[in-house]
Structures are given as structure tokens and as C-alpha cells.
Design a protein around this motif. Structure first.
Motif: not given
Length: 793
Positions: A567-588
Motif C-alpha cells: 500500500l505504501d509503495f503504490y501510494t508513493k508511486c502515485g498508483r492509488i488505484d492499485t493500492a486501493r485494490k490491494i486495500f480492498d483485498q485485505i481481510q483484517h
């Protein structure tokens, strides 16, 4: 006892000597031994009767009366023509534990000088004396004499030599003696098994046991099984434990308490809860060792609650707990965080009179340290006085280090050396993290030097602790030097990967990560976190995506820590859409997951999403922390949401989250961007903490926007004190004066900047071409770069 015998009756000489020899062997106190002694003198049997003198010498030794032993020996010596009396006296000295100043060796040498030759009993006794005082050189000398006199083929002497070399750490010599023995009995095999197993050579012990089973003459006995079962437990070899268990049942030894205890322990160390419980429950008789084996076995397997239940059952039905029981139970309570119960155990220890046991004291120090009571741990340590061992000192060093008393930990290492204790690898691995945590580089270097002198620098745990210390002190060049000259494991690589990830040498993190895979090391969660963090800090999207792919293939991308790093990597690289996909897949999701996304959307100006995530976080049951409020206040600041920022700041204080420097910096920035410079200045003046560079920088930036030179000068003056080498602050103030037409003031600030040696760092760029990263600054020519690479596919 024998007072009914009339002193006037003179019994037959032979019957009398037999009677007195019998009395000697049966005497169970020093008084009875003295009475026998007197009776022998009265009847004129001493000092001429050598067997009776020898019997009395042994009994006096058993009751710790070496001076009387010596007197009897000297009186009988003129009447002795064989080694028998000498052998007895050497043996008696061992029984009485008289081994100072080499007295037994003095007696042995005196025997040789009188012309009496050692026999097959002399050598076992004198070798036992060598083993007692770890006199390796004297033992070698005795071994040579044994060969010269032709006794080297004797099985008893061979077994004694095995024991001697084993006790003195001469494993190679012990194995050589065993291999050269012409004849071996079961004692020979048991002795060599014991020697190699007690020195941790478990696989060699298993190999010897296999050879023993191939022999058609030698059959394992109870000692064999009791010696071998801990070895099986040590290597987790459950199959062999089961085989030995079957053999034990076949030969009818399953009711022997020592065998039962060894089986309980072995099954426990092989993680077989069911079998360990069955053996324990089936034991007809149990002693303290049985209960201790059950408790330690459960604790070893992590079944701490069950271990505590067994301890309670022991108090109710079993024997009184001994020092081993108490020292084994205290760590169980620590793991369960039942510190109050552990304190009750401390009281039980005092009531049962075993308060001076060193093992219990060491366990109590560890317990109080882990429960956050360093003073109580110190009290236990201070009461130990001369009973302290290296474990005690190590526990206290760990106590201070764990409880953030770093200076005390370092000082204690010096104190232990003043008391004659030599720091071992555990001492060093406890104190080095303390040096790293507070940046005590000089102390860390001093300890590093000691590790080299002690030869501990090649110890894996010590080298990793040194790596960690240098990394935390910010000296990665020294850490790299330790790394290059040490044994390495996954932890070694991870320390450097994390260290380099926070620096401009981020590529070294990625290279180390790659090297781990090339040499067959398995990447763990920390490896992925460190390398992804390195890519995030430099926005290295290509390398980061490759590591992400590897994490997916290794099925670790779903681990919360790795997912948060992504999440930190993709947000700092400006890929917030990819970060959001990872975020939504985190169960806990944890608080770090939410904070990263709020910060990411805030940086990109997606204020509504950042605000909605902040509210959704609470609905998901995750409590806001200090970082959450930094994220949302920063978002409000970037979006100019003054009232929302004020609301969140007050909400934070209502939740008893104490505002830190960054919170105030966000509020100053928020007020400054809204043009409320005077209010921002008043907030700074009313702060309960000393403002740092972030706060003054926020005010200076706002003054630059609105052209408030007066407040800008105030902010800049404080920044020049805090960071006199930071060129940016001089440039901002100089530019403000220039824009206001105050050229003299602008030039003065420029001159001040030069005077203080503050230089503007040149801009630096990185170019990714194939698998290499090339860095260059403004005006630099990349001479060695092949132009064809720019067009390489």
C-alpha cells in the motif's frame, strides 16, 4: 552398637578383623566410625592392618574428615608394600572433594618415587581425580603411563579414559580411545554415548547407537535408553523414541521411574502431547523429575496453560515442588502474562526455604524484567551476592535493555567484568541492541572490539547484533563490513535490507534481496517489507512490481505487514488505484492499512475519499491513533478544509491522544494556508512543547505565500538555530526580501548562507535502463553509458 562386647574378652584375630570391617562398611555416622576406630586401636590392629586402615580411610572421607584420612594413611604407610593403601587414599580424597593444589597428584607422584608401581585400580582413581579438576595435561600423562605399563587393553580403564576425556572436553581423544578399544562392554557404549550427547553431538550419538545395535554381543540397558532418549528429543526424532519405547517394554524396563521420566521428556520435545501425557499418566510411581519433565515438556510445546494446570495438580497430589519445578513454572507464567501468580510463586519459594537457589533467582529476574518491574529484578539480583552466575548477569543486562535503561545495561557489562565474569555471546546480544537504540556508537565499537578479542565475532547471533547496532546508529558502511566478514543467515540479510531501505543507497536493499534468492535463502515477511519499502522511498516502480510478483508467487502478499508495505509503495508511486485494490483485498485491516490509504488520497488531493476513509475506519472497528490524525490533518491542510481540520484536532484531544510536533505542524500549515498567520503565531507561542523545524517551516512557508516578512523573519531565525546547514530556509527568506524590494536584506541572507556553509544540494535524477539504475546531477555527462541502451527493447 558394639558396646556389649567386653573389653576384657579377646576375640579370635580373624573374626575380630572381619567384625570391624563389617562395622566400617555399615557405619552411618562419623560417631560410629570413630567408635570402630577406637576399638581397632585398643585391640592393636592399627596401624598394621592395611585393609582395616583402608576401610576407615574411606568412611572418614564419606563423612568429610580428610585430616583423619591423612593421619591414618601416614600411620599405615610404613607397613604397606602394595599400591592398595595409596589407591584407597587417592580415592578417599576424591570422595571428600579434596582437589585443591593438585594434592591427589602429589600423592600419586610420591607413590611412584617410593618405587611402588601403579596397578589396574590406581589408574581409574587418579583419572577420576584428573576429571574432577579438568586437568587435561595430567590426564594425558597418566594415559601415557597406562600404555607403558600395559594396562591400555583393560575395559575398565578404557571406560575411565572415555569419561575423563569427555569431562575435559576432549571429544576427539575420547572417540579415538573408544575406536581403539579391543574389547567393549555396555558401559563403554553408554559412556561414549553420554560423552557425545552431553556435548550436543546428537547425530553422532544416534550413529553410535546404530553401531551398538549391529553388535550381536552388546545389548542396550536402562542407562543406554536414559542416555539416548534426551538425544532423540533434542533432534525431534519421534520415530526412534517410539522404537526405544517398544524395546523398553520388551525388556520390562517400562516401570523404571528414570526410564518413564526420560520418555515423558522425549515425547514432549518431539511435540507429542498425547504420548507424553499417556506415559506420565501410566507411571505407577512419580518423583519430582517426573512432574518437572511433564511441565517443561508442555512449556516447550507452547501449552503454557496446561503446564500451569500440571503445576497446580503437583501442589495438590504430587511431591513438594523443587527448585527445577519453580524455575520451570515461572517462565510459563511469564508467557501467560500472569505476573501476579509469578509473584505468588516468589512468595512460595520464600516459604519453602529455597530462596537461595540460583536457577529460581534467574527465572525471577527474567519474570520481573518482562513484567516491566526492573527495580524488583534488581532487588532479586542484589540479594544473590556470590551466588550469581553468568546467566544471572545476562538476565540483568537483558532486564535493563528491555526496560529502556540502556546506560545501566552498558554499565552492568563493565561491572560483571570487574567481578571476574567474562561476557559471553548472550551478554553481547543483550547489550548491543541497547547501544543501537540510543545511538551509543562508541560503546558499541568498544563491545565489538571485545567480541573480536573473545573470538565471539564469528558467532551468528553476535554478528547479527553488531549489524543491527551499526545500522541503527546510521553507520551502514561499518554494518556492511561486519556483514562481509561474518557467517550469515536470513536475519543478517534482513537487517541490511531494512537499513539500506531508508537511505539513498536503496538499490543495495534490492540487490541483497536478490542475492538471498540466488544463494537459496528463503525470503520471509521482513525481507519483502524491507525491499518494498526501499522501492517505495525512491518510487522505483519497476523493481517494486517485480518484488510484488515474487510475493504473490510465494503466497506472502496477503500477510498484513507485506500488504501494508505494498500500500505504501503504490501510494508513493502515485498508483492509488492499485493500492486501493490491494486495500480492498485485505481481510483484517489494521490501523496502518487505513492510515496509509488516508495519507495517499490526501497527497493526491482526493480529499473526499480521504475523509470518507477516515470515517469508515471507525465504523470498521479500528480506533484512530496518532498517525491517523496526522494523515487527516495533512489532508485537510492540502485541501484548505480549515473547519474540518479544527474539528478533527479537537476530536483527537478529546480521545486523550496527546498532540505531537507533526499534529501542530499540520495545524500551523492549515491556518497558514487559510491566511490566518497571526492565529498560527499565537498557537506556536502557546504550545506546551518546544516547536521543531516542521512547525517553524510550516509558518515560514505560509509567510512566503502571503508576504508576511515580520513573521517570516521570526520563523526563519528559529529555523537557522535548529538547522543552520539547511539552505532552503535561507533561500525562502532571501526571496521574500527580494519580492518586497529589500535587496540589501536579501543579499545579507545570501551572505549569511555562504558564511554558515549552507549549500543547496544539486538536483539528482535516476534513469532505469534494462536492469540498472543510473544516477546523474545537473550538468553531468554520463560518459560510460552506451547510447544504444536507450533504444534497447
Amino acid at each position: 552398637m558394639f558396646f556389649h562386647i567386653s573389653m576384657h574378652v579377646k576375640p579370635c584375630y580373624n573374626n575380630l578383623t572381619k567384625f570391624l570391617l563389617s562395622l566400617c562398611s555399615k557405619s552411618n555416622s562419623l560417631l560410629h566410625t570413630k567408635q570402630t576406630h577406637v576399638f581397632a586401636i585398643i585391640h592393636g590392629l592399627l596401624p598394621t592392618h592395611i585393609p582395616l586402615s583402608a576401610a576407615l580411610i574411606i568412611r572418614y572421607a564419606a563423612f568429610n574428615s580428610p585430616s583423619t584420612c591423612h593421619l591414618l594413611f601416614q600411620q599405615a604407610l610404613p607397613y604397606s608394600q602394595t599400591p592398595y593403601l595409596w589407591n584407597t587414599f587417592i580415592r578417599a580424597l576424591s570422595i571428600a572433594r579434596i582437589n585443591h593444589d593438585g594434592f591427589q597428584f602429589h600423592i600419586y607422584n610420591a607413590m611412584l618415587r617410593t618405587g611402588i608401581k601403579p596397578d589396574d585400580h590406581t589408574f581409574p582413581f587418579i583419572l577420576k581425580a584428573c576429571a574432577d579438576v579438568f586437568s587435561f595435561q595430567k590426564g594425558l600423562e597418566i594415559h601415557g603411563s597406562l600404555i607403558k605399563t600395559g594396562f591400555d587393553s583393560d575395559i575398565l580403564l578404557g571406560n575411565t579414559l572415555l569419561l575423563f576425556y569427555g569431562n575435559c572436553g576432549g571429544l576427539r581423544e575420547a572417540r579415538k580411545v573408544f575406536d581403539e578399544m579391543r574389547e567393549r562392554d555396555v558401559v563403554s557404549w553408554n559412556t561414549v554415548l553420554g560423552v557425545v550427547s552431553v556435548n550436543g553431538l546428537y547425530f553422532e550419538a544416534l550413529d553410535l547407537f546404530s553401531q551398538m545395535n549391529l553388535s550381536s554381543v552388546i545389548r542396550p540397558n536402562m542407562v543406554t535408553f536414559v542416555t539416548l532418549l534426551p538425544v532423540c528429543g533434542g533432534v525431534g526424532y519421534k520415530r526412534l523414541v517410539t522404537q526405544i519405547h517398544g524395546s523398553v517394554v520388551k525388556v520390562g524396563l517400562n516401570f523404571e521411574i528414570s526410564v518413564g521420566n526420560a520418555l515423558v521428556d522425549a515425547y514432549g520435545k518431539c511435540w507429542s502431547v498425547k504420548d507424553s501425557k499417556r506415559i506420565f499418566d501410566d507411571m505407577v510411581k512419580k518423583n519430582e523429575v517426573s512432574w518437572n519433565a511433564r511441565i517443561t515438556g508442555l512449556a516447550y510445546m507452547g501449552h503454557n496453560k496446561d503446564a500451569l494446570d500440571i503445576f497446580r495438580l503437583m501442589l495438590k497430589e504430587g511431591p513438594t515442588p523443587d527448585s527445577i519445578t519453580i524455575s520451570s513454572t515461572i517462565p510459563v507464567l511469564v508467557e501467560l502474562e500472569l505476573f501476579n501468580l509469578a509473584k505468588e510463586i516468589h512468595g512460595f519459594r520464600l516459604r519453602t526455604g529455597i530462596e537461595h537457589d540460583v536457577f529460581i533467582s534467574n527465572s525471577l529476574i527474567d519474570m520481573y524484567a518482562k513484567s516491566g518491574h526492573p527495580c524488583a529484578a534488581s532487588n532479586v539480583f542484589d540479594q544473590m551476592n556470590i551466588r550469581r552466575n553468568i546467566v544471572s548477569w545476562n538476565a540483568m543486562v537483558a532486564n535493563f535493555a528491555q526496560n529502556r535503561l540502556e546506560s545501566a545495561a552498558i554499565e552492568l557489562v563493565r561491572e560483571m567484568q570487574a567481578h571476574g565474569e567474562v561476557p559471553d555471546s548472550i551478554t553481547l546480544t543483550n547489550v548491543l541492541p541497547a547501544c543501537g537504540r540510543v545511538g551509543f556508537l562508541l560503546n558499541g565499537k568498544e563491545i565489538h572490539g571485545r567480541t573480536i578479542r573473545l573470538g565471539s565475532n564469528f558467532d551468528l547471533f553476535v554478528s547479527n547484533a553488531l549489524l543491527d547496532m551499526y545500522t541503527k546508529c546510521g553507520y551502514l558502511d561499518l554494518a556492511q563490513n561486519v556483514f562481509n566478514n561474518s557467517v550469515k543467515d536470513e536475519i543478517s540479510y534482513n537487517i541490511l535490507i531494512l537499513g539500506y531501505s531508508q537511505t539513498s543507497d536503496w538499490l543495495k536493499s534490492v540487490i541483497l534481496f536478490s542475492d538471498m534468492g540466488l544463494i537459496g535463502m528463503k525470503h520471509d515477511v521482513v525481507s519483502f517489507m524491507g525491499s518494498i519499502s526501499a522501492c517505495a522511498n525512491q518510487s522505483a516502480i519497476k523493481e517494486g512490481k517485480e518484488i510484488h510478483g515474487l510475493a504473490v508467487r510465494n503466497h506472502v502478499h496477503t500477510h498484513l505487514f507485506v500488504a501494508n508495505s505494498l500500500l505504501d509503495f503504490y501510494t508513493k508511486c502515485g498508483r492509488i488505484d492499485t493500492a486501493r485494490k490491494i486495500f480492498d483485498q485485505i481481510q483484517h485491516k489494521d490501523v496502518a492499512s487505513w492510515n496509509t490509504m488516508i495519507l495517499g488520497y490526501g497527497m493526491l488531493g482526493e480529499l473526499n475519499i480521504a475523509l470518507s476513509l477516515f470515517e469508515a475506519m471507525k465504523e470498521d472497528g479500528v480506533q484512530h491513533d496518532s498517525v491517523s490524525y496526522i494523515a487527516i490533518l495533512s489532508a485537510c491542510s492540502h485541501g484548505g478544509l480549515l473547519e474540518k481540520g479544527r474539528k478533527y484536532f479537537e476530536e483527537m484531544k478529546a480521545q486523550n491522544i496527546k498532540p505531537a510536533q507533526m499534529h501542530y505542524a499540520c495545524m500551523i500549515d492549515l491556518l497558514g494556508r487559510a491566511g490566518l498567520l497571526e492565529e498560527a503565531a499565537e498557537l506556536i507561542k502557546s504550545l506546551p512543547i518546544t516547536p521543531d523545524a516542521n512547525i517553524w517551516g510550516a509558518l515560514l512557508g505560509a509567510c512566503r505565500i502571503f508576504g508576511n516578512i515580520e513573521l517570516g523573519c521570526w520563523a526563519a531565525e528559529n529555523l537557522f538555530k535548529l538547522k543552520p546547514q539547511h539552505s532552503g530556509y535561507y533561500s525562502i527568506l532571501s526571496n521574500m526580501f527580494a519580492e518586497a524590494g529589500k535587496w540589501d536584506e536579501a543579499n545579507r541572507i545570501r551572505e549569511l548562507m555562504k558564511l554558515r556553509g549552507a549549500r543547496k544540494n544539486p538536483g539528482c535524477s535516476w534513469v532505469h535502463i534494462q536492469d540498472q539504475v543510473h544516477a546523474f546531477v545537473v550538468g553531468e555527462r554520463m560518459e560510460k553509458l552506451d547510447p544504444a541502451l536507450w533504444f534497447a527493447g
